[in-house]
Scaffold this motif. Structure first.
Motif, short mmCIF file in Angstrom:
data_model
loop_
_atom_site.label_atom_id
_atom_site.label_comp_id
_atom_site.label_asym_id
_atom_site.label_seq_id
_atom_site.Cartn_x
_atom_site.Cartn_y
_atom_site.Cartn_z
N SER A 11 0.81 -1.27 -0.01
CA SER A 11 0.17 0.16 0.08
C SER A 11 0.79 1.30 -0.03
N ILE A 12 0.53 2.22 -0.59
CA ILE A 12 1.07 3.64 -0.65
C ILE A 12 -0.03 4.50 -0.38
N LYS A 13 0.59 5.77 0.09
CA LYS A 13 -0.44 7.08 0.49
C LYS A 13 -0.21 7.73 -0.89
N ALA A 14 -1.28 8.48 -0.67
CA ALA A 14 -1.48 9.62 -1.95
C ALA A 14 -0.17 10.46 -2.15
N GLU A 15 0.40 10.69 -1.09
CA GLU A 15 1.67 11.60 -1.37
C GLU A 15 2.79 11.00 -2.37
N THR A 16 2.94 9.63 -2.07
CA THR A 16 3.86 8.77 -2.83
C THR A 16 3.58 8.55 -4.20
N LEU A 17 2.04 8.23 -4.39
CA LEU A 17 1.68 8.14 -5.66
C LEU A 17 1.91 9.37 -6.40
N GLU A 89 3.67 -10.36 -9.79
CA GLU A 89 4.43 -10.61 -8.46
C GLU A 89 4.16 -9.34 -7.50
N THR A 90 3.98 -8.06 -7.92
CA THR A 90 3.97 -6.98 -6.90
C THR A 90 2.75 -6.21 -7.48
N VAL A 91 1.90 -5.83 -6.61
CA VAL A 91 0.81 -4.98 -6.89
C VAL A 91 0.81 -3.90 -5.71
N ILE A 92 0.53 -2.72 -6.05
CA ILE A 92 0.32 -1.81 -4.96
C ILE A 92 -1.16 -1.16 -4.88
N ASN A 93 -1.44 -0.76 -3.82
CA ASN A 93 -2.74 -0.19 -3.60
C ASN A 93 -2.77 0.82 -3.15
N ALA A 100 -8.62 9.53 -0.38
CA ALA A 100 -7.47 9.91 0.30
C ALA A 100 -6.63 11.11 -0.75
N TRP A 101 -6.81 10.64 -1.67
CA TRP A 101 -6.05 11.66 -2.74
C TRP A 101 -6.73 12.86 -2.59
N LYS A 102 -7.98 12.96 -2.73
CA LYS A 102 -8.57 14.42 -2.60
C LYS A 102 -8.32 14.97 -1.21
N GLN A 103 -8.45 14.12 -0.03
CA GLN A 103 -8.16 14.97 1.31
C GLN A 103 -6.84 15.32 1.35
N SER A 104 -5.80 14.69 0.41
CA SER A 104 -4.51 15.30 0.40
C SER A 104 -4.30 16.57 -0.44
N GLY A 105 -5.44 17.07 -0.80
CA GLY A 105 -5.65 18.11 -1.58
C GLY A 105 -5.21 17.98 -3.13
N TYR A 106 -5.05 16.92 -3.56
CA TYR A 106 -4.68 16.77 -5.05
C TYR A 106 -5.64 16.77 -5.93
N ALA A 107 -5.54 17.25 -7.29
CA ALA A 107 -6.48 17.47 -8.06
C ALA A 107 -7.16 16.35 -8.58
N THR A 108 -8.44 16.30 -9.22
CA THR A 108 -9.14 15.08 -10.03
C THR A 108 -9.79 15.66 -11.23
N GLN A 109 -9.85 15.01 -12.00
CA GLN A 109 -10.66 15.47 -13.45
C GLN A 109 -12.16 14.95 -12.99
N ILE A 110 -12.92 16.10 -13.22
CA ILE A 110 -14.28 15.91 -12.90
C ILE A 110 -15.09 16.15 -14.11
#
Length: 181
Positions: A11-17, A89-93, A100-110
């Motif tokens: 698992s990764i956090k929004a900041e890392t992604l 072999e490796t999958v990241i969630n 969480a992405w939006k709570q971190s303040g990152y933009a989305t396409q709407i």
């Protein structure tokens, strides 16, 4: 086998992604339904809905991490387990998903012209069926109350099993297929 799967499911956090996407180090796959994807998504995400999940549709690029996302992280974790059981072999969630992405303040396409969310569609249809069944049961025949009871039982089953037959049927409607890429 479960321990082996969990060691490869990261698992990764929004900041890392965000950093990975900014540096072109990740492929992001959104496993939400097409109508959800059409309404709002992280820029650059590819749509591979969990309800139609096919390992062959997953884009692969050497040197890039495969990251899955959904609204909260639950469906993407399910998709990740499917990939892991099929030899990836490796999958990241994305931990916490789009929320969480939006709570971190990152933009989305709407897309304001996208269909309403599947959850709201289920609420509208289920509520309408219960209302109609109750009205018909009160004024036409008490047998119509079976409709309300059937819908109520279906909602209980959906909550207990974490599956929703009504959502699966609604997802097949043409207007819910828009936005898939």
């Amino acid at each position: 086998m479960t321990n082996q799967l969990s060691t490869h499911l990261q698992s990764i956090k929004a900041e890392t992604l965000k950093q990975w996407l900014d540096h072109n180090q990740a492929i992001l796959v959104d496993v939400r339904e097409p109508s959800e994807y059409a309404a709002e998504r992280i820029h650059g995400a590819k749509s591979v809905p969990l309800s139609q999940f096919d390992i062959n549709q997953i884009p692969v690029e050497t040197g890039k991490s495969l990251v899955l996302c959904c609204q909260t992280g639950n469906r993407s974790a399910q998709a990740a387990k499917k990939l892991l059981t099929n030899g990836v072999e490796t999958v990241i969630n994305l931990e916490g998903g789009l929320n969480a992405w939006k709570q971190s303040g990152y933009a989305t396409q709407i897309n304001i012209n996208a269909p309403i969310s599947m959850f709201r569609q289920v609420q509208i249809v289920a509520g309408s069926l219960v209302f109609v069944g109750t009205i018909l049961g009160a004024f036409v025949s008490p047998w119509f109350l079976i409709l309300s009871g059937f819908v109520g039982a279906g909602l209980v089953f959906a909550g207990v099993s974490n599956t929703c037959a009504m959502a699966a049927l609604l997802a097949k409607l043409p207007y819910n297929q828009r936005g898939q890429s």
